[in-house]
Write a protein that holds these residues in place. Structure first.
Motif, mmCIF file in Angstrom:
data_model
loop_
_atom_site.group_PDB
_atom_site.id
_atom_site.type_symbol
_atom_site.label_atom_id
_atom_site.label_comp_id
_atom_site.label_asym_id
_atom_site.label_seq_id
_atom_site.Cartn_x
_atom_site.Cartn_y
_atom_site.Cartn_z
ATOM 1 N N ASP A 218 0.890 -1.179 -0.221
ATOM 2 C CA ASP A 218 0.064 -0.062 -0.091
ATOM 3 C C ASP A 218 0.775 1.005 -0.062
ATOM 4 O OD1 ASP A 218 -2.522 -1.522 0.085
ATOM 5 O OD2 ASP A 218 -2.052 -1.748 2.284
ATOM 6 N N MET A 219 2.358 1.277 0.024
ATOM 7 C CA MET A 219 3.124 2.345 0.001
ATOM 8 C C MET A 219 3.443 2.576 -1.479
ATOM 9 S SD MET A 219 5.423 2.075 3.341
ATOM 10 C CE MET A 219 5.743 3.587 3.349
ATOM 11 N N ILE A 220 3.646 3.995 -1.583
ATOM 12 C CA ILE A 220 4.207 4.312 -2.751
ATOM 13 C C ILE A 220 5.629 4.001 -3.025
ATOM 14 C CG2 ILE A 220 4.675 6.584 -4.201
ATOM 15 C CD1 ILE A 220 2.215 7.868 -2.779
ATOM 16 N N ILE A 221 5.936 3.616 -3.965
ATOM 17 C CA ILE A 221 7.508 3.130 -4.153
ATOM 18 C C ILE A 221 8.117 4.184 -5.362
ATOM 19 C CG2 ILE A 221 9.175 1.418 -5.061
ATOM 20 C CD1 ILE A 221 7.516 0.625 -2.501
ATOM 21 N N ASP A 222 9.035 4.947 -4.994
ATOM 22 C CA ASP A 222 9.569 5.882 -5.658
ATOM 23 C C ASP A 222 11.101 5.317 -5.993
ATOM 24 O OD1 ASP A 222 10.825 8.188 -6.796
ATOM 25 O OD2 ASP A 222 10.389 9.433 -5.260
ATOM 26 N N TYR A 223 11.602 5.460 -7.027
ATOM 27 C CA TYR A 223 13.022 5.018 -7.253
ATOM 28 C C TYR A 223 14.016 6.239 -7.783
ATOM 29 C CZ TYR A 223 16.883 1.907 -8.954
ATOM 30 O OH TYR A 223 18.017 1.214 -9.223
ATOM 31 N N LYS A 224 15.163 6.320 -7.084
ATOM 32 C CA LYS A 224 16.074 7.329 -7.704
ATOM 33 C C LYS A 224 16.720 6.649 -8.629
ATOM 34 C CE LYS A 224 19.647 10.507 -6.646
ATOM 35 N NZ LYS A 224 20.791 10.847 -5.679
ATOM 36 N N LEU A 225 16.509 6.928 -9.951
ATOM 37 C CA LEU A 225 17.259 6.576 -11.004
ATOM 38 C C LEU A 225 18.601 7.433 -11.324
ATOM 39 C CD1 LEU A 225 17.424 4.498 -13.449
ATOM 40 C CD2 LEU A 225 15.799 6.366 -14.787
ATOM 41 N N SER A 226 19.677 6.950 -11.015
ATOM 42 C CA SER A 226 20.972 7.470 -11.045
ATOM 43 C C SER A 226 21.598 7.359 -12.330
ATOM 44 C CB SER A 226 22.000 6.812 -9.636
ATOM 45 O OG SER A 226 21.431 7.292 -8.627
ATOM 46 N N VAL A 227 21.759 8.217 -12.876
ATOM 47 C CA VAL A 227 22.304 8.170 -14.436
ATOM 48 C C VAL A 227 23.785 8.576 -14.662
ATOM 49 C CG1 VAL A 227 21.886 8.619 -16.959
ATOM 50 C CG2 VAL A 227 19.915 8.463 -15.327
ATOM 51 N N VAL A 228 24.300 7.732 -15.170
ATOM 52 C CA VAL A 228 25.812 8.013 -15.440
ATOM 53 C C VAL A 228 26.095 8.667 -16.833
ATOM 54 C CG1 VAL A 228 28.199 6.817 -15.957
ATOM 55 C CG2 VAL A 228 26.746 6.143 -14.156
#
Length: 649
Positions: A218-228
């Motif tokens: 039930d929680m929102i999942i955020d993903y920090k998409l680290s880009v090289v």
């Protein structure tokens, strides 16, 4: 003055957005930053709670608590590895929710063997610990076993469950650190199912997302998409692969993405660039490319200073939410001011990194140089004056303007004297060297503030006892600053020897071969400035290295320029005399150097200016000195001493 052209009432950045079925009140986001505010055990301290609560009070819609560790680690970050820590997070969540903001925790795992290092620390074997840590930071991503990786997922999931119990709204996966290192083509050399192809390198990240979706559905999942990018970063996916990986994350159940520059380069300027190193909104285009590949909301950050910048990104379809990091340290009311059509009142970040990034790297806590309240939200806030006073401020530099602003906001009647015909003091010359022009924002915002608060300005007038007494003051704040120090070197009175401050101010022009005496901040910046003007520059510094007081995120860019322009460095040398055409120096071993010059520029520090206030004190008038005339320091010291002195009246 800082101007905006967008009609605030129609700004998309202030409109609500639905993410994972949850409505966020606006599209302003405080992205994850290491603050140093938390207790040593990782609990949310009262200082930390006050800081994040102040952001929520100021109108920020989404706040992410950075670097929350699911294990006991050495990182000076929040930790949520034990049920006993839940209550401190719950208190923070309750405070943030009271202002309608949503709270996320960014779960990360450090790139070292936590269990081994904890054992070494407990045994007191610090040298072995340091050796192991150094080794792990280079190799852990390739040495960690599959069983250990599964255990790490379990610990991160347990952390998420605790966050849910605390009332947290969002779990953000930190796609840098260990997770990003596994995704990286530069750091991951594994030959098992976690190495090689993009599918294998991102396997752990996707397994983690699937596991989180099961334990906290039930929680929102955020993903920090680290880009090289081709120029910067190591710990994350390559830019060319970011859109495809983003699609996989969406398919795995991620509700939103935060796209940012990957780190692991050893230079924090890559991810938190200081003024002049990267353009404004520098990651918006890459974020836009990711956004085109997915249907879930995407956020960006990176040198977004004012509402118009954020609004432009949204209107151009490059993001759905705007991360505002350092700019919210400078002014936590950023969103509220934008919403109240008062964007011109926003105190803008100058991207100096001196109070925020440098403090954290020096094991302190973030404290913004243009906002004395940042980091001190519990104790620093302007209190209304119990009795209205006549207050005279002597000096119109940053300390004088800040003192005048605060005193006037308290309700006092304030008059400010400034000898020059414009306000700003030494900030005007501080803004001259390469990459430093953004300091002018601090001048503009302080000038705007003293005008807005109704301070009476006496520009082009040198204050003296008679002119001060004529105003019948109850209190006088002295902010007359400092003057450059001219050392007693034989030959320093030659006609082609100038003071660095006067050179930066444009009073004197130099050319050809220039010897700069002094390798502190002013000397280094003057040397770089003159080199870019075509001079052949040499720096002479008594210490073993130059730039010891310069931000570690700024110094690399400066040294690159030195190399490009051929600036010579004579460190460990003391100047013994300035002769006709040569500066004579010797080092601690007695070695002699003779440096040819056409001009010499002196940058040997500064000394406080003395302003005699005895006649005022004799009459019972309260007198206080602030800024450089107390102690030569920096803009942070100037604004904080001025704020405190004025607020105490």
């Amino acid at each position: 003055m800082n101007n905006t052209t967008t009609k605030i009432s129609t700004m998309k950045i202030l409109q609500p957005i639905t993410i994972g079925g949850v409505i966020f009140k606006n599209r302003t986001m405080f992205p994850p930053l290491t603050t140093g505010y938390e207790d040593k055990d990782g609990n949310i301290s009262s200082q930390s709670r006050a800081f994040y609560t102040r952001l929520a009070e100021g109108g920020t819609g989404y706040i992410v608590l950075g670097d929350v560790a699911p294990v006991r680690s050495f990182a000076p970050t929040p930790k949520l590895f034990d049920d006993s820590q839940i209550d401190s997070f719950r208190l923070l969540a309750d405070n943030v929710h009271a202002y309608g903001a949503k709270l996320g925790v960014q779960i990360f795992y450090p790139e070292y063997d936590v269990n081994v290092l904890n054992a070494l620390f407990a045994a007191g074997e610090m040298q072995k610990l340091r050796t192991q840590l150094n080794h792990d930071m280079q190799h852990f991503v390739n040495e960690v076993s599959e069983d250990a990786l599964m255990d790490i997922i379990d610990k991160m999931c347990a952390c998420a469950v605790r966050a849910q119990k605390a009332g947290i709204d969002v779990i953000q996966v930190h796609g840098d650190r260990l997770v990003g290192a596994l995704c990286s083509t530069q750091m991951n050399t594994r030959t098992d199912k976690f190495g090689g192809s993009l599918k294998n390198r991102t396997r752990f990240a996707l397994m983690l997302v699937h596991a989180l979706k099961k334990v906290v559905p039930d929680m929102i999942i955020d993903y920090k998409l680290s880009v090289v990018t081709p120029e910067r970063g190591k710990g994350g996916v390559d830019e060319i692969d970011a859109p495809e990986f983003a699609q996989w994350l969406e398919a795995a159940g991620v509700d939103m993405l935060h796209v940012g520059q990957a780190n692991h380069t050893g230079n924090m300027a890559d991810t938190i660039p200081p003024m002049g190193v990267q353009p404004y909104c520098f990651f918006a285009d890459i974020t836009g490319a990711v956004k085109q590949a997915v249907s879930i909301p995407v956020s960006t950050s990176g040198r977004i200073i004012n509402p118009d910048m954020g609004e432009g990104i949204l209107q151009n379809g490059k993001a759905d939410m705007i991360g505002i990091g350092r700019a919210l340290l400078a002014d936590p009311d950023w969103a509220n001011k934008a919403g109240a059509d008062k964007a011109t009142d926003i105190v803008r970040c100058i991207c100096c990194n001196e109070g925020c990034v440098d403090n954290v790297l020096n094991r302190s806590f973030i404290a913004c140089v243009v906002n004395p309240e940042n980091g001190f939200e519990e104790t620093r806030f302007i209190t209304p004056a119990q009795m209205k006073k006549n207050v005279v401020v002597v000096g119109g530099g940053p300390a004088g303007m800040e003192a005048a602003r605060v005193a006037a906001k308290k309700g006092h009647n304030v008059t400010l004297f400034e000898t020059a015909t414009e306000l700003g003091g030494q900030l005007h010359i501080a803004a001259v060297p390469p990459r430093k022009n953004e300091i002018r924002r601090a001048i503009e915002d302080l000038v705007h503030a003293v005008h807005t608060q109704g301070v009476t300005l006496k520009l082009g007038q040198t204050a003296n006892i008679q002119s001060i007494l004529a105003l019948e003051p109850d209190a006088v704040i002295v902010a007359v600053g400092a003057s450059s120090f001219i050392p007693p070197i034989p030959g320093i009175d030659r006609k082609n020897v100038y003071d660095a401050w006067q050179v930066l101010a444009g009073k004197y022009k130099v050319s050809g071969r220039v010897a700069v005496i002094g390798g502190g901040v002013v000397g280094c910046e003057t040397a770089e400035y003159l080199a870019t003007q075509g001079c052949k520059v040499s720096i002479i510094e008594m210490r073993d290295q130059i730039g010891g007081d310069i931000s570690v995120t700024v110094l690399p860019s400066m040294l690159e320029n030195y190399k490009a322009y051929g600036v010579e460095q004579y460190t460990g040398y003391m100047v013994t005399s300035i002769n006709n055409g040569e500066v004579n120096c010797k080092d601690k071993n007695g070695s002699i150097a003779q440096i040819p010059y056409d001009y010499v520029v002196i940058a040997s520090g500064a000394r406080p200016v003395v302003f005699d206030t005895e006649a005022l004190s004799v009459k019972g008038i309260e007198v206080v000195q602030v800024g450089d005339c107390c102690e030569v320091a920096d803009i942070s010291y100037a604004t904080k001493t001025a704020y405190d002195a004025a607020n105490a009246l």
